[in-house]
Write a protein that holds these residues in place. Structure first.
Motif, PDB file in Angstrom:
ATOM      1  N   ARG A 114       0.785  -1.239   0.029  1.00  0.00           N
ATOM      2  CA  ARG A 114      -0.034   0.221   0.051  1.00  0.00           C
ATOM      3  C   ARG A 114       0.869   1.323   0.138  1.00  0.00           C
ATOM      4  NH1 ARG A 114      -3.512  -2.706   4.155  1.00  0.00           N
ATOM      5  NH2 ARG A 114      -2.105  -1.297   5.606  1.00  0.00           N
ATOM      6  N   LEU A 115       2.170   1.306   0.761  1.00  0.00           N
ATOM      7  CA  LEU A 115       2.731   2.330   0.728  1.00  0.00           C
ATOM      8  C   LEU A 115       3.646   2.673  -0.498  1.00  0.00           C
ATOM      9  CD1 LEU A 115       4.016   4.853   2.348  1.00  0.00           C
ATOM     10  CD2 LEU A 115       5.966   2.775   2.999  1.00  0.00           C
ATOM     11  N   GLY A 116       4.049   1.550  -1.349  1.00  0.00           N
ATOM     12  CA  GLY A 116       4.631   1.486  -2.531  1.00  0.00           C
ATOM     13  C   GLY A 116       3.555   2.269  -3.634  1.00  0.00           C
ATOM     14  N   THR A 117       2.307   1.666  -3.615  1.00  0.00           N
ATOM     15  CA  THR A 117       1.342   2.335  -4.348  1.00  0.00           C
ATOM     16  C   THR A 117       1.179   3.636  -4.239  1.00  0.00           C
ATOM     17  OG1 THR A 117       0.170  -0.030  -4.398  1.00  0.00           O
ATOM     18  CG2 THR A 117      -1.182   1.877  -5.153  1.00  0.00           C
ATOM     19  N   ALA A 118       0.799   4.046  -2.852  1.00  0.00           N
ATOM     20  CA  ALA A 118       0.687   5.753  -2.841  1.00  0.00           C
ATOM     21  C   ALA A 118       1.846   6.307  -2.837  1.00  0.00           C
ATOM     22  CB  ALA A 118       0.500   5.808  -1.103  1.00  0.00           C
ATOM     23  N   LEU A 119       3.061   5.965  -2.720  1.00  0.00           N
ATOM     24  CA  LEU A 119       4.398   6.679  -3.473  1.00  0.00           C
ATOM     25  C   LEU A 119       4.361   6.921  -4.963  1.00  0.00           C
ATOM     26  CD1 LEU A 119       7.132   5.503  -0.891  1.00  0.00           C
ATOM     27  CD2 LEU A 119       5.804   7.708  -0.891  1.00  0.00           C
ATOM     28  N   ALA A 120       3.731   5.677  -5.709  1.00  0.00           N
ATOM     29  CA  ALA A 120       4.082   5.732  -7.067  1.00  0.00           C
ATOM     30  C   ALA A 120       2.947   6.685  -7.738  1.00  0.00           C
ATOM     31  CB  ALA A 120       3.641   4.203  -7.700  1.00  0.00           C
ATOM     32  N   ALA A 121       1.797   6.780  -6.716  1.00  0.00           N
ATOM     33  CA  ALA A 121       0.682   7.632  -7.415  1.00  0.00           C
ATOM     34  C   ALA A 121       1.144   9.173  -7.332  1.00  0.00           C
ATOM     35  CB  ALA A 121      -0.761   7.558  -6.604  1.00  0.00           C
ATOM     36  N   LEU A 122       1.939   9.381  -5.918  1.00  0.00           N
ATOM     37  CA  LEU A 122       2.298  10.502  -5.570  1.00  0.00           C
ATOM     38  C   LEU A 122       3.307  11.021  -6.767  1.00  0.00           C
ATOM     39  CD1 LEU A 122       2.242  12.915  -3.716  1.00  0.00           C
ATOM     40  CD2 LEU A 122       4.055  11.962  -2.319  1.00  0.00           C
ATOM     41  N   ALA A 123       4.120  10.305  -7.109  1.00  0.00           N
ATOM     42  CA  ALA A 123       5.203  10.416  -8.046  1.00  0.00           C
ATOM     43  C   ALA A 123       4.834  10.782  -9.354  1.00  0.00           C
ATOM     44  CB  ALA A 123       6.100   9.336  -8.067  1.00  0.00           C
ATOM     45  N   ALA A 124       3.611  10.089  -9.950  1.00  0.00           N
ATOM     46  CA  ALA A 124       2.860  10.217 -11.082  1.00  0.00           C
ATOM     47  C   ALA A 124       2.448  11.639 -10.937  1.00  0.00           C
ATOM     48  CB  ALA A 124       1.905   9.206 -11.573  1.00  0.00           C
TER      49      ALA A 124
END
Length: 190
Positions: A35-45
């Motif tokens: 979940r943390l990785g998904t949130a960070l990926a969305a923030l980076a996008a």
């Protein structure tokens, strides 16, 4: 049960209960990291999209004179918009290709240079019945190599996001370019 009867304050757990507790903790940790990785990926996008829009708007702002000259020469608003969007989409395509290549190279490097984690678990031991505890003792060691798996779906998604980002940035820049009046653009002195 016998231990619980002799020591009422003791907490007794079977090997299965302990294993279930540990595996439950590992599952919780894995889902938290996902979940943390998904949130960070969305923030980076989102940050990448915003940066692309800002850079495109800056580019259009610096090209006011050029775009105004094109409009004064007879380019329609539609041609100016198409020009700005086309440039942004081309940059998105180039960025997507470079990103896919760099991502694959990084995954290969992690696979080749990544550390290997070692986990050891011991069971049994002690005196046991007639000294057989050492015979029933067992140690299990497992090694897990750190890898970065790459799937075609991830590559296609990353590439598509780069193209969509270029398209969105181009749309924002094209809107700004479409608002330019040729007389105002030609009046500006740099």
């Amino acid at each position: 049960r016998r231990i619980e009867e002799l020591f009422p304050r003791a907490q007794v757990a079977s090997a299965k209960q302990v294993a279930d507790s540990i595996s439950g903790s590992l599952v919780d940790a894995a889902s938290l990291s996902k979940r943390l990785g998904t949130a960070l990926a969305a923030l980076a996008a989102v940050a990448a999209f915003l940066l692309a829009v800002l850079l495109t708007l800056s580019s259009v702002g610096k090209r006011v004179r050029e775009l105004g000259t094109l409009k004064a020469l007879g380019w329609t608003q539609r041609l100016v918009v198409r020009q700005v969007v086309g440039e942004s989409v081309a940059q998105g395509l180039a960025g997507g290709l470079v990103g896919v290549v760099l991502g694959v190279l990084a995954a290969v490097a992690i696979g080749a240079l990544g550390p290997t984690l070692t986990a050891t678990s011991s069971t049994g031991g002690g005196e046991g019945f007639f000294g057989l505890g050492q015979v029933t003792a067992r140690t299990v060691t497992d090694q897990v190599a750190l890898t970065a798996p790459v799937s075609a779906g991830v590559l296609v998604t990353g590439f598509a996001l780069a193209v969509v980002g270029g398209l969105r940035a181009g749309a924002a820049g094209a809107f700004r370019a479409s608002q330019l009046r040729p007389a105002d653009a030609l009046r500006q002195v740099e």
